[in-house]
Write a protein that holds these residues in place. Sequence first.
Motif, short mmCIF file in Angstrom:
data_model
loop_
_atom_site.label_atom_id
_atom_site.label_comp_id
_atom_site.label_asym_id
_atom_site.label_seq_id
_atom_site.Cartn_x
_atom_site.Cartn_y
_atom_site.Cartn_z
N LEU A 48 0.83 -1.20 0.00
CA LEU A 48 0.00 0.00 0.00
C LEU A 48 0.87 1.25 0.00
O LEU A 48 0.60 2.20 -0.75
N ALA A 49 1.92 1.25 0.82
CA ALA A 49 2.82 2.40 0.88
C ALA A 49 3.46 2.66 -0.47
O ALA A 49 3.54 3.81 -0.92
N ARG A 50 3.88 1.62 -1.13
CA ARG A 50 4.51 1.77 -2.45
C ARG A 50 3.50 2.33 -3.46
O ARG A 50 3.81 3.24 -4.22
N LEU A 51 2.28 1.79 -3.44
CA LEU A 51 1.26 2.24 -4.38
C LEU A 51 0.93 3.72 -4.17
O LEU A 51 0.82 4.48 -5.14
N PHE A 52 0.79 4.13 -2.91
CA PHE A 52 0.43 5.52 -2.62
C PHE A 52 1.64 6.45 -2.64
O PHE A 52 1.48 7.67 -2.61
N GLY A 53 2.84 5.89 -2.66
CA GLY A 53 4.04 6.72 -2.68
C GLY A 53 4.25 7.47 -1.38
O GLY A 53 4.78 8.59 -1.38
N LYS A 54 3.82 6.86 -0.28
CA LYS A 54 3.93 7.48 1.03
C LYS A 54 4.43 6.44 2.03
O LYS A 54 4.26 5.24 1.81
N PRO A 55 5.00 6.88 3.16
CA PRO A 55 5.40 5.90 4.17
C PRO A 55 4.18 5.27 4.83
O PRO A 55 3.10 5.87 4.86
N VAL A 56 4.36 4.09 5.36
CA VAL A 56 3.26 3.36 6.02
C VAL A 56 2.61 4.24 7.09
O VAL A 56 1.39 4.24 7.25
N GLU A 57 3.42 5.00 7.81
CA GLU A 57 2.90 5.84 8.89
C GLU A 57 1.97 6.94 8.40
O GLU A 57 1.26 7.55 9.20
N ALA A 58 1.95 7.19 7.10
CA ALA A 58 1.06 8.22 6.56
C ALA A 58 -0.40 7.79 6.61
O ALA A 58 -1.29 8.62 6.63
N PHE A 59 -0.65 6.47 6.64
CA PHE A 59 -2.04 6.04 6.68
C PHE A 59 -2.37 4.99 7.73
O PHE A 59 -3.53 4.64 7.90
N PHE A 60 -1.40 4.51 8.49
CA PHE A 60 -1.67 3.61 9.63
C PHE A 60 -1.10 4.23 10.89
O PHE A 60 0.08 4.58 10.94
N MET A 61 -1.94 4.38 11.91
CA MET A 61 -1.53 5.00 13.17
C MET A 61 -1.91 4.10 14.34
O MET A 61 -3.03 3.57 14.38
N LEU A 62 -0.99 3.95 15.30
CA LEU A 62 -1.31 3.23 16.52
C LEU A 62 -2.21 4.09 17.38
O LEU A 62 -2.00 5.31 17.47
N GLU A 63 -3.19 3.46 18.01
CA GLU A 63 -4.06 4.19 18.90
C GLU A 63 -3.41 4.28 20.28
O GLU A 63 -2.74 3.37 20.71
N SER A 64 -3.63 5.39 20.93
CA SER A 64 -3.08 5.59 22.27
C SER A 64 -3.73 4.62 23.25
O SER A 64 -4.93 4.35 23.18
N THR A 65 -2.95 4.11 24.18
CA THR A 65 -3.48 3.18 25.19
C THR A 65 -3.73 3.88 26.51
O THR A 65 -3.98 3.24 27.52
N ASP A 66 -3.61 5.20 26.52
CA ASP A 66 -3.79 5.98 27.76
C ASP A 66 -5.22 6.01 28.17
O ASP A 66 -6.13 6.17 27.50
#
Length: 66
Positions: A48-66
Amino acid sequence: MKNSLKVERAIMDLTQGELADKIGVSRQTIHAIEAGKYVPSTVLALKLARLFGKPVEAFFMLESTD
């Protein structure tokens, strides 16, 4: 895990089916990722990152556990 895959897909004007075809998965897989019901493998995230030309972090984010 949160993601902005639907937004990125819309920017490229791709349907779920078209995106699925481009990276070799089913449309249902794309739907499940967008709905937050499926966490993609590293290989799939990198495709997906290669297809979109963006780093993985541009569209997948970890949710806060706070």
